[in-house]
Write an enzyme that holds these catalytic residues in place. Structure first.
Site, short mmCIF file in Angstrom:
data_model
loop_
_atom_site.label_atom_id
_atom_site.label_comp_id
_atom_site.label_asym_id
_atom_site.label_seq_id
_atom_site.Cartn_x
_atom_site.Cartn_y
_atom_site.Cartn_z
N PRO A 216 73.53 5.40 9.43
CA PRO A 216 72.83 6.43 8.68
C PRO A 216 71.87 7.23 9.57
O PRO A 216 71.17 6.65 10.40
CB PRO A 216 72.05 5.62 7.64
N CYS B 200 64.92 38.08 15.91
CA CYS B 200 65.55 39.39 15.88
C CYS B 200 67.00 39.24 15.47
O CYS B 200 67.90 39.40 16.30
CB CYS B 200 65.48 39.95 17.28
N GLU B 201 67.23 38.87 14.22
CA GLU B 201 68.58 38.59 13.77
C GLU B 201 68.55 38.53 12.25
O GLU B 201 67.78 37.75 11.69
CB GLU B 201 68.99 37.23 14.38
N1 LLP Z 1 77.73 8.52 13.08
C1 LLP Z 1 78.50 9.48 13.63
C2 LLP Z 1 79.58 9.12 14.52
C3 LLP Z 1 78.23 10.84 13.35
O1 LLP Z 1 79.00 11.77 13.89
C4 LLP Z 1 77.15 11.17 12.49
C5 LLP Z 1 76.84 12.56 12.21
C6 LLP Z 1 76.38 10.12 11.95
C7 LLP Z 1 76.71 8.82 12.26
C8 LLP Z 1 75.21 10.37 11.04
O2 LLP Z 1 75.57 10.96 9.84
P1 LLP Z 1 74.48 11.16 8.67
O3 LLP Z 1 74.14 9.81 8.10
O4 LLP Z 1 73.30 11.79 9.29
O5 LLP Z 1 75.16 12.02 7.70
N2 LLP Z 1 74.23 19.02 12.07
C9 LLP Z 1 74.81 18.69 10.79
C10 LLP Z 1 75.18 17.24 10.69
C11 LLP Z 1 76.17 16.81 11.73
C12 LLP Z 1 76.46 15.35 11.60
C13 LLP Z 1 77.23 14.88 12.76
N3 LLP Z 1 77.48 13.48 12.76
C14 LLP Z 1 73.82 19.07 9.68
O6 LLP Z 1 72.77 19.61 9.99
O7 LLP Z 1 74.11 18.86 8.50
#
Ligand code: LLP
Length: 431
Positions: free
Chosen positions: A291, A361-362
């Site tokens: 998580p 600026c966007e």
């Molecule tokens: N494990 C792996 C292999 C992952 O690729 C990710 C997230 C996580 C765990 C954690 O996932 P979570 O529990 O945070 O959902 N930048 C995007 C999110 C990209 C997530 C990438 N991987 C956003 O701002 O929503």
């Protein structure tokens, strides 16, 4: 209010983790990220306890530190004897800088360089999560030179589409991550590991996506992974120690999102996993989860100062803040919803509908559109809730805008955890 660490005090101001956000704004300036350390610890412990109780003694969460990476966060996870998921040498460096026990680190990444691998081995990373045959061979080669055997997991893709935003959806068969089960590539990679010296295969990893509210995609992924585990047992006599199901539980950004009881979800998922294991006639491996968002998102909030307000008659209204896509690119990237409030006018009527614009600026530099807040005045404090995940970690210096500080709050006391970038910092790498 949206989360239990939020309230309104007698002055009509927004309180977060027991502190008046307008006082923090005065003391530390804006924009600033606030992090509720008590909530981070509480959320992580919820996973630790629920996984241990329902999934067995050896089952545990790894904090996916891509969601929020700075020295202090690794110290917090360390405090509760937690494990971490790191995806880059920069995150690795930050964890080492925090004095983190690197045997509790799992090193991800779909394209680790030889230098990344050397760095991970040198720092004694507990597990490499191997994405492909190229890094497998390099880990083996370097481990041999060091005279060690490196523990690894293999990243495989179960072919699940959890219907979240396409850019944060990673478990589909044509994903850039890992080896798909469906095409036979995962089995081939497994066979390759079996004949590779100086690595010890401890299990398998899958991650299906992020901001997922339903339990079915996780249960489906677990079933496919366990079927794979059972096949490897029957065909090759291989015993899987760990099954890592990745991260992805959703969080409540606005009132439209459901609120999840993570302990209850883990209990339910565990019942499904047990059933799958019974169906396939295998012993349940230890379960790992990763998580990120659900540990830190609601434990964070961003404060800004309102500058210009514009009413474009017959069209729309704007309220501009002293930050924007440089500290929170998520609306520009994914149209992510957020809850915005005026922290110094919490009891006033929200009858001014506007777009919250950043200072870049966007024209796409927006924090949120169609937000109802009280009529804003220059100098008011705007708080954007639930920004603890993927805000600081995705921040940039576009337009040479310095990154905000992280103000950590522990037991009602605020302190600087990451100082504000200065203009000199911006030029510190320039020759
Ligand atoms: N494990 C792996 C292999 C992952 O690729 C990710 C997230 C996580 C765990 C954690 O996932 P979570 O529990 O945070 O959902 N930048 C995007 C999110 C990209 C997530 C990438 N991987 C956003 O701002 O929503």
């Amino acid at each position: 209010m949206l989360h239990k660490n939020l309230s309104i005090n007698e002055k009509g101001h927004l309180e977060f983790a027991g502190v008046d956000t307008t006082v923090v704004a005065k003391e530390y300036g804006t924009p600033a990220y606030l992090i509720d350390e008590n909530m981070v610890l509480e959320n992580f412990k919820t996973y630790q306890n629920a996984m241990k109780t329902h999934m067995g003694e050896g089952s545990k969460p790894l904090f996916a530190s891509k969601a929020l990476s700075y020295t202090g966060i690794y110290r917090l996870i360390s405090e509760v004897g937690g494990c971490i998921d790191i995806v880059s040498p920069g995150e690795l460096y930050t964890a080492v800088n925090a004095g983190f026990d690197m045997s509790n680190a799992f090193f991800h990444g779909s394209n680790k360089t030889n230098a990344d691998i050397a760095y991970g081995l040198k720092e004694g990373v507990g597990y490499f999560i191997v994405d492909n045959v190229f890094e497998l061979e390099e880990i083996s080669k370097q481990a041999k030179d060091l005279g060690i055997t490196q523990k690894i997991l293999l990243r495989v893709t179960p072919g699940i589409d959890p219907h979240t935003h396409a850019k944060i959806n990673t478990g589909k068969v044509d994903s850039k991550f890992g080896a798909p089960i469906e095409t036979g590539m995962a089995e081939k990679l497994f066979c390759k590991v079996m004949e590779t010296p100086n690595v010890s295969l401890e299990g398998f990893h899958s991650h299906i996506g992020s901001q997922i509210f339903e339990i079915e995609p996780f249960s489906d992924a677990a079933r496919i992974m366990l079927e794979f585990v059972a096949m490897l047992h029957d065909k090759y006599g291989f015993d899987t120690n760990y099954l890592n199901l990745g991260g992805g539980f959703g969080v409540q950004y606005t009132k439209d999102d459901p609120q999840i009881d993570y302990a209850e979800r883990i209990e339910k998922l565990s019942a499904e996993i047990k059933e799958h294991c019974r169906d396939f006639g295998i012993k349940q491996p230890n379960i790992l989860m990763e998580p990120g968002r659900s540990i830190v998102a609601a434990a964070g909030l961003t404060i800004y100062e309102i500058g210009a307000t514009k009413e474009i008659e017959g069209f729309k209204n704007y309220a501009s803040v002293d930050g924007g896509m440089t500290d929170n690119p998520r609306y520009a990237l994914y149209q992510s919803p957020y809850t915005c409030v005026l922290a110094n006018k919490m009891n006033e009527k929200c009858d001014f509908v506007c777009t919250i614009a950043g200072r870049c600026c966007e024209s796409g530099d927006l924090i949120q559109e169609n937000v109802a807040i009280p009529e804003p005045s220059r100098g008011d404090i705007l708080a954007v809730l639930c920004t603890g995940a993927y805000n600081y970690s995705m921040a940039s210096n576009y337009n040479r805008i310095p990154r905000p500080p992280i103000i950590a709050i522990r037991d009602g006391k605020a302190r600087i955890a990451v100082r504000r970038e200065t203009y000199a910092d911006l030029c510190s790498l320039d020759e």
